[in-house]
Design a protein around this motif. Structure first.
Motif, PDB file in Angstrom:
ATOM      1  N   LEU A   1       1.974 -30.946  -3.805  1.00 48.22           N
ATOM      2  CA  LEU A   1       3.180 -30.197  -3.468  1.00 48.22           C
ATOM      3  C   LEU A   1       4.195 -31.200  -2.945  1.00 48.22           C
ATOM      4  N   LEU A   2       5.318 -31.305  -3.625  1.00 47.03           N
ATOM      5  CA  LEU A   2       6.400 -32.186  -3.196  1.00 47.03           C
ATOM      6  C   LEU A   2       7.461 -31.299  -2.554  1.00 47.03           C
ATOM      7  N   LEU A   3       7.541 -31.344  -1.242  1.00 48.20           N
ATOM      8  CA  LEU A   3       8.468 -30.513  -0.475  1.00 48.20           C
ATOM      9  C   LEU A   3       9.590 -31.423   0.008  1.00 48.20           C
ATOM     10  N   TYR A   4      10.736 -31.313  -0.630  1.00 48.39           N
ATOM     11  CA  TYR A   4      11.855 -32.230  -0.407  1.00 48.39           C
ATOM     12  C   TYR A   4      13.019 -31.537   0.263  1.00 48.39           C
TER      13      TYR A   4
ATOM     14  N   LEU B   1       1.071 -42.770  -8.985  1.00 47.17           N
ATOM     15  CA  LEU B   1       1.024 -41.305  -8.902  1.00 47.17           C
ATOM     16  C   LEU B   1       0.142 -40.717  -9.993  1.00 47.17           C
ATOM     17  N   GLN B   2       0.115 -41.346 -11.149  1.00 42.90           N
ATOM     18  CA  GLN B   2      -0.707 -40.822 -12.237  1.00 42.90           C
ATOM     19  C   GLN B   2      -2.198 -40.963 -11.937  1.00 42.90           C
ATOM     20  N   LEU B   3      -2.561 -41.759 -10.947  1.00 40.26           N
ATOM     21  CA  LEU B   3      -3.957 -41.877 -10.524  1.00 40.26           C
ATOM     22  C   LEU B   3      -4.363 -40.769  -9.552  1.00 40.26           C
ATOM     23  N   CYS B   4      -3.402 -40.018  -9.045  1.00 41.22           N
ATOM     24  CA  CYS B   4      -3.670 -38.952  -8.076  1.00 41.22           C
ATOM     25  C   CYS B   4      -4.494 -37.855  -8.742  1.00 41.22           C
TER      26      CYS B   4
ATOM     27  N   GLU C   1       9.172 -28.568 -17.033  1.00 46.34           N
ATOM     28  CA  GLU C   1       9.272 -30.025 -17.086  1.00 46.34           C
ATOM     29  C   GLU C   1      10.713 -30.455 -17.369  1.00 46.34           C
ATOM     30  N   GLY C   2      11.455 -29.625 -18.118  1.00 49.16           N
ATOM     31  CA  GLY C   2      12.856 -29.938 -18.397  1.00 49.16           C
ATOM     32  C   GLY C   2      13.693 -30.058 -17.132  1.00 49.16           C
ATOM     33  N   GLU C   3      13.346 -29.274 -16.113  1.00 46.58           N
ATOM     34  CA  GLU C   3      14.075 -29.332 -14.847  1.00 46.58           C
ATOM     35  C   GLU C   3      13.774 -30.605 -14.073  1.00 46.58           C
ATOM     36  N   LEU C   4      12.741 -31.335 -14.476  1.00 40.72           N
ATOM     37  CA  LEU C   4      12.370 -32.567 -13.789  1.00 40.72           C
ATOM     38  C   LEU C   4      13.013 -33.798 -14.405  1.00 40.72           C
ATOM     39  N   GLU C   5      13.616 -33.653 -15.572  1.00 40.59           N
ATOM     40  CA  GLU C   5      14.218 -34.795 -16.258  1.00 40.59           C
ATOM     41  C   GLU C   5      15.458 -35.278 -15.504  1.00 40.59           C
ATOM     42  N   PRO C   6      15.788 -36.575 -15.644  1.00 45.82           N
ATOM     43  CA  PRO C   6      17.005 -37.091 -14.990  1.00 45.82           C
ATOM     44  C   PRO C   6      18.225 -36.280 -15.413  1.00 45.82           C
ATOM     45  N   ARG C   7      19.089 -35.996 -14.460  1.00 40.10           N
ATOM     46  CA  ARG C   7      20.270 -35.169 -14.734  1.00 40.10           C
ATOM     47  C   ARG C   7      21.495 -35.986 -15.120  1.00 40.10           C
ATOM     48  N   THR C   8      21.479 -37.267 -14.816  1.00 37.66           N
ATOM     49  CA  THR C   8      22.596 -38.140 -15.181  1.00 37.66           C
ATOM     50  C   THR C   8      22.018 -39.478 -15.630  1.00 37.66           C
TER      51      THR C   8
ATOM     52  N   ALA D   1       8.884 -38.338  -9.192  1.00 38.06           N
ATOM     53  CA  ALA D   1       7.488 -38.237  -8.752  1.00 38.06           C
ATOM     54  C   ALA D   1       6.808 -37.044  -9.419  1.00 38.06           C
ATOM     55  N   ALA D   2       7.495 -35.919  -9.494  1.00 36.88           N
ATOM     56  CA  ALA D   2       6.916 -34.738 -10.130  1.00 36.88           C
ATOM     57  C   ALA D   2       6.680 -34.986 -11.619  1.00 36.88           C
ATOM     58  N   ARG D   3       7.607 -35.683 -12.290  1.00 35.59           N
ATOM     59  CA  ARG D   3       7.390 -36.025 -13.709  1.00 35.59           C
ATOM     60  C   ARG D   3       6.114 -36.832 -13.877  1.00 35.59           C
ATOM     61  N   ALA D   4       5.940 -37.853 -13.032  1.00 34.46           N
ATOM     62  CA  ALA D   4       4.747 -38.697 -13.123  1.00 34.46           C
ATOM     63  C   ALA D   4       3.487 -37.867 -12.890  1.00 34.46           C
ATOM     64  N   LEU D   5       3.526 -36.975 -11.931  1.00 32.41           N
ATOM     65  CA  LEU D   5       2.353 -36.160 -11.625  1.00 32.41           C
ATOM     66  C   LEU D   5       2.042 -35.169 -12.741  1.00 32.41           C
ATOM     67  N   THR D   6       3.061 -34.638 -13.419  1.00 27.79           N
ATOM     68  CA  THR D   6       2.811 -33.700 -14.516  1.00 27.79           C
ATOM     69  C   THR D   6       2.316 -34.418 -15.765  1.00 27.79           C
ATOM     70  N   ARG D   7       2.435 -35.735 -15.806  1.00 32.09           N
ATOM     71  CA  ARG D   7       1.988 -36.507 -16.978  1.00 32.09           C
ATOM     72  C   ARG D   7       0.653 -37.207 -16.753  1.00 32.09           C
ATOM     73  N   ARG D   8       0.025 -36.973 -15.612  1.00 35.32           N
ATOM     74  CA  ARG D   8      -1.265 -37.622 -15.340  1.00 35.32           C
ATOM     75  C   ARG D   8      -2.360 -36.985 -16.193  1.00 35.32           C
ATOM     76  N   ALA D   9      -3.454 -37.700 -16.344  1.00 36.67           N
ATOM     77  CA  ALA D   9      -4.545 -37.257 -17.211  1.00 36.67           C
ATOM     78  C   ALA D   9      -5.103 -35.896 -16.800  1.00 36.67           C
ATOM     79  N   CYS D  10      -5.157 -35.617 -15.512  1.00 37.15           N
ATOM     80  CA  CYS D  10      -5.741 -34.354 -15.041  1.00 37.15           C
ATOM     81  C   CYS D  10      -4.695 -33.264 -14.834  1.00 37.15           C
ATOM     82  N   ALA D  11      -3.491 -33.436 -15.386  1.00 31.05           N
ATOM     83  CA  ALA D  11      -2.399 -32.495 -15.120  1.00 31.05           C
ATOM     84  C   ALA D  11      -2.755 -31.058 -15.474  1.00 31.05           C
ATOM     85  N   GLY D  12      -3.537 -30.849 -16.511  1.00 28.88           N
ATOM     86  CA  GLY D  12      -3.907 -29.495 -16.893  1.00 28.88           C
ATOM     87  C   GLY D  12      -4.842 -28.827 -15.902  1.00 28.88           C
TER      88      GLY D  12
END
Length: 139
Positions: free
Chosen positions: A33-36, A25-28, A121-128, A51-62
């Motif tokens: 848009l992740l519609l779940y 995913l970080q290569l994307c 990004e905090g909302e994307l962290e594992p909840r448990t 998946a959203a965490r990985a995408l927000t941490r990719r090199a081109c995230a900005g």
């Protein structure tokens, strides 16, 4: 001498040499848009958050947009189970607009279906701890 045995095949890798789903995913390099469906039994919301965490941490995230939107009630096929909401969100997305009616909205109602957008990004962290362990297997 006797013929040499063939060398073992190379280890399996994902495209781009990625070693796992998160690395792939970080290569994307495009907007994502992740519609779940919030009630999806197979690709549950914890996997959407991972998946959203990985995408927000990719090199081109900005330079690229990443949005996670959960539809409820909806399961594995939100585009079939909640077509009005899915179509409205997708239509806005392809026009370059925020997926919900207001850029700062966390939720929006589409008749009987509600849409909730992860806003930080905090909302994307594992909840448990279990979610962290389960989604950690993606890396």
């Amino acid at each position: 001498g006797s013929p040499q045995p063939a060398p073992p095949p190379p280890p399996a890798t994902l495209p781009g040499g990625a070693g796992g789903f998160e690395a792939l995913l970080q290569l994307c390099g495009c907007d994502a848009l992740l519609l779940y469906g919030a009630d999806d039994p197979w690709c549950s919301p914890p996997f959407g958050r991972a998946a959203a965490r990985a995408l927000t941490r990719r090199a081109c995230a900005g330079e690229r947009r990443t949005e996670l939107v959960l539809l409820s009630p909806a399961g594995h096929c939100p585009h079939h189970e909640a077509p009005e909401a899915a179509n409205a969100i997708l239509s806005r997305w392809v026009k370059g607009q925020p997926p919900l009616a207001s850029a700062d909205a966390a939720t929006e109602a589409f008749g009987r279906v509600s849409a909730a957008r992860a806003q930080s990004e905090g909302e994307l962290e594992p909840r448990t701890p279990w979610e962290g362990l389960l989604t950690g297997m993606l890396s």
